[in-house]
Design a protein around this motif. Structure first.
Motif, short mmCIF file in Angstrom:
data_model
loop_
_atom_site.label_atom_id
_atom_site.label_comp_id
_atom_site.label_asym_id
_atom_site.label_seq_id
_atom_site.Cartn_x
_atom_site.Cartn_y
_atom_site.Cartn_z
N VAL A 138 3.93 3.40 -4.57
CA VAL A 138 2.62 3.84 -4.08
C VAL A 138 1.61 3.41 -5.13
CG1 VAL A 138 1.18 5.81 -3.45
CG2 VAL A 138 3.63 5.83 -2.91
N ASN A 140 -2.20 3.37 -6.25
CA ASN A 140 -3.50 3.98 -5.99
C ASN A 140 -4.57 3.05 -6.53
OD1 ASN A 140 -5.58 6.11 -7.61
ND2 ASN A 140 -5.37 6.27 -5.41
N HIS A 149 -1.99 -4.40 -5.33
CA HIS A 149 -0.85 -4.47 -4.42
C HIS A 149 -0.53 -5.90 -4.02
CE1 HIS A 149 -4.34 -4.40 -1.86
NE2 HIS A 149 -3.62 -4.79 -0.84
N THR A 161 3.13 0.51 -0.86
CA THR A 161 2.16 1.10 0.04
C THR A 161 0.91 1.42 -0.77
OG1 THR A 161 1.81 2.79 1.71
CG2 THR A 161 3.12 3.44 -0.16
N GLN A 163 -2.75 3.28 -1.55
CA GLN A 163 -3.55 4.47 -1.31
C GLN A 163 -4.88 4.26 -2.01
OE1 GLN A 163 -2.38 7.73 -3.63
NE2 GLN A 163 -3.41 9.22 -2.38
N ASP A 174 -4.09 13.63 -0.54
CA ASP A 174 -3.76 12.25 -0.22
C ASP A 174 -2.39 11.80 -0.70
OD1 ASP A 174 -6.14 12.21 0.92
OD2 ASP A 174 -7.10 10.79 -0.45
N LEU A 175 -2.07 12.11 -1.94
CA LEU A 175 -0.79 11.65 -2.46
C LEU A 175 0.36 12.32 -1.70
CD1 LEU A 175 0.95 10.08 -4.45
CD2 LEU A 175 0.77 12.00 -6.03
N ARG A 177 0.28 13.59 1.27
CA ARG A 177 0.36 13.05 2.65
C ARG A 177 1.04 11.69 2.65
NH1 ARG A 177 -4.16 15.79 4.01
NH2 ARG A 177 -5.55 14.31 3.04
N THR A 178 0.70 10.87 1.66
CA THR A 178 1.32 9.54 1.59
C THR A 178 2.83 9.67 1.41
OG1 THR A 178 -0.67 8.64 0.59
CG2 THR A 178 1.32 7.36 0.29
N GLY A 181 4.47 11.00 4.50
CA GLY A 181 4.52 9.94 5.52
C GLY A 181 5.65 8.97 5.21
N LEU A 182 5.83 8.66 3.93
CA LEU A 182 6.92 7.75 3.55
C LEU A 182 8.28 8.32 3.93
CD1 LEU A 182 6.17 6.38 -0.04
CD2 LEU A 182 6.31 5.11 2.09
N VAL A 199 4.87 5.89 -8.44
CA VAL A 199 3.45 6.05 -8.14
C VAL A 199 2.68 5.44 -9.30
CG1 VAL A 199 1.57 7.70 -7.79
CG2 VAL A 199 3.85 8.21 -6.88
#
Ligand SMILES: Nc1nc2c(ncn2[C@@H]2O[C@H](COP(=O)(O)OP(=O)(O)OP(=O)(O)O)[C@@H](O)[C@H]2O)c(=O)[nH]1
Length: 444
Positions: A138, A140, A149, A161, A163, A174-175, A177-178, A181-182, A199
């Motif tokens: 992840v 950010n 990325h 992914t 963010q 946010d983190l 949720r990310t 979701g993963l 992360v």
């Protein structure tokens, strides 16, 4: 300090009864534990107001609150009973080492470091290593158009992914949720079945809210666990960055591993920087990466306790001696306003006194508690030490080790703080311990 002692003392007089009620309330089911009635702590930097009570694991939506004093005994009793289908104890323990739904807990590593210090370069190298396959990254990125990325190539088994937004400001939502979701996409087969998560924070991020989110949030706490913090530091600009940007000192102070980068460049002063780093964070090994090249196993083996209480090497994780002695054997150190020290206690700590102590620390100086780690001799659980781990206002659920890792049964509490005086912390613990002892045995 006198005012602090009075506040602590009056809190201690109220608390034992509260904690004693907590277990009963939980058994009745649905009744809120006593901790839920306390006044909420001030909003912390991540923007969420959370009660500071630390020893319930911080899972606000979790099942019934547990009484710290009952937990090890209850586990022993449960371990002694035959399992529901007669499984041997070893099988049950293996099941307990898994997260929700019997699935393995996925380690989450945080990669931080100041802007341009070499995080993405390191990550790009790691992701090319076979030993680092099956990794979800992840990244950010601050601002709308980030490029990091794009720079990270992955194998078929790993993926990145993105963010956007600032992790410090929006981390809780946010983190989490990310990550949630993963997990869902992994369960649905929509992404490769990753076995670890990295992360990467923006260079400007305060790492504390990221760590807090990983330690406590109910959405990920059952299936993911913080496995270590790696901080990159630029051998050319690192010292100057430290002078000018307090967030850089914080990133370095909370690290489990420090990685020096750009040592190949003219102007690099790795030895001078190493001395600074040893003063700021005496426990973290300082590694070196040449254009990101470093062995992955050296980075992410910090040995943090996982939710099932497994502890690969508690002594290494705690590094109490390093914090107590420091590079020059001086005890406390100060650099960029950061103080680290280790409290050692022969006498076991009463569970209630510890709960009050951590709560008082979090409420009064939470913003300055960069990291607290402890291996504790709890009076009510002499054979099974408790491992605690906290960042600012939030504490990880205590992990109860099956036994003491060595003959040394002293409690050791390591503090990495922004300017909290050691003596203040010592007095607070002493005052609360005395008051709880008095409340339990009020005879003159
Ligand atoms: N010479 C040299 N350059 C390096 C080394 N590590 C990274 N770099 C370079 O330093 C620059 C910044 O590296 P990044 O990996 O993008 O740094 P970062 O920490 O991800 O940067 P931000 O995303 O801005 O926070 C890039 O141009 C890298 O090629 C190294 O060990 N030696």
């Amino acid at each position: 300090m006198r005012r602090e002692r009075r506040a602590a003392a009056s809190a201690a007089r109220r608390e034992p009864a509260r904690l004693a009620h907590r277990g009963r309330g939980a058994r009745r089911g649905g009744r809120r534990g006593a901790g839920a009635r306390r006044r909420p702590a001030a909003a912390h930097p991540a923007g969420a107001a959370r009660p500071a009570l630390p020893l319930d694991g911080g899972e606000r939506h979790a099942p019934p609150r547990r009484d710290l004093r009952l937990l090890p005994a209850a586990r022993r009793a449960r371990d002694a009973r035959p399992g529901p289908r007669g499984q041997p104890a070893a099988h049950r323990r293996a099941a307990a080492a898994r997260g929700r739904g019997g699935r393995a807990v996925i380690p989450v590593c945080v990669l931080t470091g100041f802007l341009g210090s070499g995080k993405t370069t390191l990550l790009a190298h790691l992701l090319r290593q076979p030993g680092f396959a099956r990794t979800a990254v992840v990244i950010n990125e601050f601002g709308e158009v980030g490029l990091d990325h794009e720079l990270v190539e992955t194998s078929d088994e790993s993926f990145v992914t993105l963010q956007t937004g600032c992790l410090c400001c929006a981390v809780r939502g946010d983190l989490v949720r990310t990550l949630d979701g993963l997990l869902r996409r992994r369960d649905a087969g929509a992404v490769p079945p990753f076995e670890r998560v990295v992360v990467e924070t923006t260079g400007l991020a305060d790492p504390a809210p990221v760590l807090q989110a990983l330690m406590t949030d109910a959405a990920v706490a059952g299936r993911m666990a913080l496995a270590g913090v790696v901080t990159t530091v630029d051998a050319v600009n690192g010292a100057g960055t430290l002078e000018r940007h307090p967030e850089s000192a914080k990133q370095l102070a909370v690290a489990d591993r420090l990685v020096l980068t750009k040592t190949d460049l003219p102007g690099a002063a790795p030895e001078a920087l190493r001395a600074r780093l040893a003063a700021l964070n005496p426990a973290a090994p300082v590694l070196q990466a040449d254009h990101g090249r470093i062995a992955p196993e050296r980075l992410f083996d910090a040995g943090l306790p996982d939710p099932a209480g497994r502890m690969p090497d508690v002594a290494r994780w705690l590094a109490a001696e390093a914090h107590a002695a420091g590079p020059r054997g001086r005890g406390d150190r100060h650099d960029a306003g950061i103080t680290t020290f280790c409290l050692t206690r022969e006498k076991p700590i009463r569970a209630v006194a510890l709960a009050l102590f951590l709560e008082a620390l979090a409420e009064h100086r939470g913003a300055d508690l960069l990291r607290v780690k402890g291996l504790l001799n709890i009076a009510e659980s002499p054979e099974r030490p408790a491992v605690i781990h906290g960042v600012q206002h939030v504490f990880h659920p205590p992990a109860w080790l099956a036994r003491w890792p060595s003959e040394d049964r002293r409690s050791r509490l390591v503090f990495i703080t922004r300017g909290i005086p050691r003596r203040w912390v010592e007095l607070l613990l002493e005052a609360l311990d005395e008051e709880v002892a008095l409340a339990e045995d009020p005879r003159p």
